[in-house]
Enzyme design. Structure first.
Site, PDB file in Angstrom:
ATOM      1  N   GLY A   1      -3.368  -7.576  10.358  1.00 49.82           N
ATOM      2  CA  GLY A   1      -2.367  -8.378  11.052  1.00 49.82           C
ATOM      3  C   GLY A   1      -2.650  -9.872  11.048  1.00 49.82           C
ATOM      4  N   SER A   2      -3.446 -10.354  10.100  1.00 51.26           N
ATOM      5  CA  SER A   2      -3.730 -11.803  10.098  1.00 51.26           C
ATOM      6  C   SER A   2      -2.455 -12.602   9.845  1.00 51.26           C
ATOM      7  CB  SER A   2      -4.796 -12.142   9.053  1.00 51.26           C
ATOM      8  OG  SER A   2      -4.296 -12.024   7.741  1.00 51.26           O
ATOM      9  N   ASN A   3      -1.562 -12.072   9.005  1.00 53.74           N
ATOM     10  CA  ASN A   3      -0.283 -12.777   8.802  1.00 53.74           C
ATOM     11  C   ASN A   3       0.562 -12.726  10.069  1.00 53.74           C
ATOM     12  OD1 ASN A   3       0.273 -13.793   5.904  1.00 53.74           O
ATOM     13  ND2 ASN A   3      -0.795 -11.851   5.605  1.00 53.74           N
TER      14      ASN A   3
ATOM     15  N   LEU B   1       2.723  -0.769   4.610  1.00 55.41           N
ATOM     16  CA  LEU B   1       2.483  -0.064   3.346  1.00 55.41           C
ATOM     17  C   LEU B   1       3.475   1.039   3.021  1.00 55.41           C
ATOM     18  CD1 LEU B   1      -1.411  -0.026   3.271  1.00 55.41           C
ATOM     19  CD2 LEU B   1       0.193  -1.643   2.264  1.00 55.41           C
TER      20      LEU B   1
ATOM     21  N   ILE C   1      10.531   0.645   2.564  1.00 58.77           N
ATOM     22  CA  ILE C   1      11.579   0.558   3.584  1.00 58.77           C
ATOM     23  C   ILE C   1      12.731   1.447   3.145  1.00 58.77           C
ATOM     24  CG2 ILE C   1      13.158  -0.997   4.767  1.00 58.77           C
ATOM     25  CD1 ILE C   1      10.145  -1.390   5.404  1.00 58.77           C
TER      26      ILE C   1
ATOM     27  N   HIS D   1       3.857 -10.597  -0.847  1.00 60.15           N
ATOM     28  CA  HIS D   1       3.003  -9.813  -1.754  1.00 60.15           C
ATOM     29  C   HIS D   1       1.908 -10.739  -2.285  1.00 60.15           C
ATOM     30  CE1 HIS D   1       1.936  -6.578  -4.427  1.00 60.15           C
ATOM     31  NE2 HIS D   1       1.891  -7.439  -5.412  1.00 60.15           N
TER      32      HIS D   1
ATOM     33  N   ASP E   1       8.645  -4.078  -3.798  1.00 53.35           N
ATOM     34  CA  ASP E   1       8.306  -5.413  -4.368  1.00 53.35           C
ATOM     35  C   ASP E   1       9.319  -5.854  -5.412  1.00 53.35           C
ATOM     36  OD1 ASP E   1       4.810  -4.442  -4.392  1.00 53.35           O
ATOM     37  OD2 ASP E   1       6.022  -5.378  -2.827  1.00 53.35           O
TER      38      ASP E   1
ATOM     39  N   GLU F   1      -0.952 -17.350   1.960  1.00 50.74           N
ATOM     40  CA  GLU F   1      -0.105 -16.497   2.815  1.00 50.74           C
ATOM     41  C   GLU F   1       0.019 -17.128   4.184  1.00 50.74           C
ATOM     42  OE1 GLU F   1      -2.020 -12.716   3.006  1.00 50.74           O
ATOM     43  OE2 GLU F   1      -1.555 -12.227   0.947  1.00 50.74           O
TER      44      GLU F   1
HETATM   45  C1  GRF Z   1      -1.717  -9.274   2.750  1.00 45.21           C
HETATM   46  O1  GRF Z   1      -2.494  -9.267   1.580  1.00 45.21           O
HETATM   47  C2  GRF Z   1      -0.274  -9.351   2.373  1.00 45.21           C
HETATM   48  O2  GRF Z   1      -0.011 -10.150   1.255  1.00 45.21           O
HETATM   49  C3  GRF Z   1       0.016  -7.913   2.039  1.00 45.21           C
HETATM   50  O3  GRF Z   1      -0.730  -7.144   2.951  1.00 45.21           O
HETATM   51  C4  GRF Z   1      -1.788  -7.934   3.445  1.00 45.21           C
HETATM   52  C5  GRF Z   1      -1.607  -8.089   4.929  1.00 45.21           C
HETATM   53  O4  GRF Z   1      -2.779  -8.625   5.450  1.00 45.21           O
HETATM   54  N1  GRF Z   1       1.425  -7.638   2.152  1.00 45.21           N
HETATM   55  P1  GRF Z   1      -2.836  -8.848   7.061  1.00 45.21           P
HETATM   56  O5  GRF Z   1      -2.735  -7.462   7.700  1.00 45.21           O
HETATM   57  O6  GRF Z   1      -1.643  -9.727   7.425  1.00 45.21           O
HETATM   58  O7  GRF Z   1      -4.134  -9.517   7.297  1.00 45.21           O
END
Ligand code: GRF
Length: 190
Positions: A11-13, A84, A87, A103, A144, A173
């Site tokens: 969940g870093s994004n 993962l 959808i 991606h 994708d 990202e």
């Molecule tokens: C990232 O590599 C993103 O590009 C891909 O899944 C990963 C998510 O990483 N879709 P995080 O869970 O947001 O750290």
């Protein structure tokens, strides 16, 4: 504007997007949807006081249960941040041009089922690519595959490893995903 984040992992994004909108009144993350018990993103939801939903595969693939929920929450944008599962068509159709994904490679190369996380960067290096990067795109019924919104690149050097490429790509990202989310939500006012 209300954002739903779908995530399966750390969940870093998600965290970057949540933080980005703390300083803004334009939008906020109102729900986090996850398919993996114990995923890091659920701890983030807990800490941030954001509603989280743990979804079951059958209901996700074969019912409108989650679509109804997202509609009730008046979700304006669905953001896939490391989610993962594919959808399902009914969800894509319920939110036309309102579901985006990031991606960690330059689609259309190195995309599709199974191409996520570490595997992507290993494949990119194994293929001898001189660059990699991120692709932020609209989601359609295929993995994708939807219209590209933004691509940003990094250079791969001979010393790079999957880990070092992952770090450079993840930096992109975290830099760009919140920006694109805001741009989509503010442009939709026009
Ligand atoms: C990232 O590599 C993103 O590009 C891909 O899944 C990963 C998510 O990483 N879709 P995080 O869970 O947001 O750290």
């Amino acid at each position: 504007k209300n954002i739903a984040i779908f995530a399966s992992g750390a969940g870093s994004n998600a965290q970057k997007i949540i933080d980005h909108f703390k300083q803004s009144d334009k939008a906020r993350v109102t729900v986090i949807v996850c398919n993996k018990p114990g995923a890091g993103v659920l701890q983030i939801a807990e800490r941030e006081g954001i509603t989280s939903i743990l979804i079951e595969k059958e209901a996700f693939l074969h019912s409108d249960k989650y679509i109804q929920l997202l509609k009730e929450q008046k979700i304006d944008l669905v953001v896939l941040a490391g989610f993962l599962w594919k959808i399902p068509a009914n969800l894509v159709q319920a939110f036309p041009n309102r579901i985006i994904n990031i991606h960690p490679a330059l689609l259309p190369k190195f995309g599709g089922k199974g191409m996520y996380g570490h595997f992507v960067h290993e494949a990119v290096i194994a293929a001898g690519e001189k660059e990699s990067g991120i692709t932020i795109h609209f989601v359609n019924e295929k993995y994708d595959d939807g219209e590209t919104i933004l691509q940003e690149r990094i250079i791969i050097t001979p010393e790079d490893t999957p880990e070092s490429v992952a770090r450079k790509v993840q930096a992109l990202e975290h830099q760009w995903f919140p920006v694109i989310v805001e741009r989509l939500l503010t442009s939709s006012e026009s």
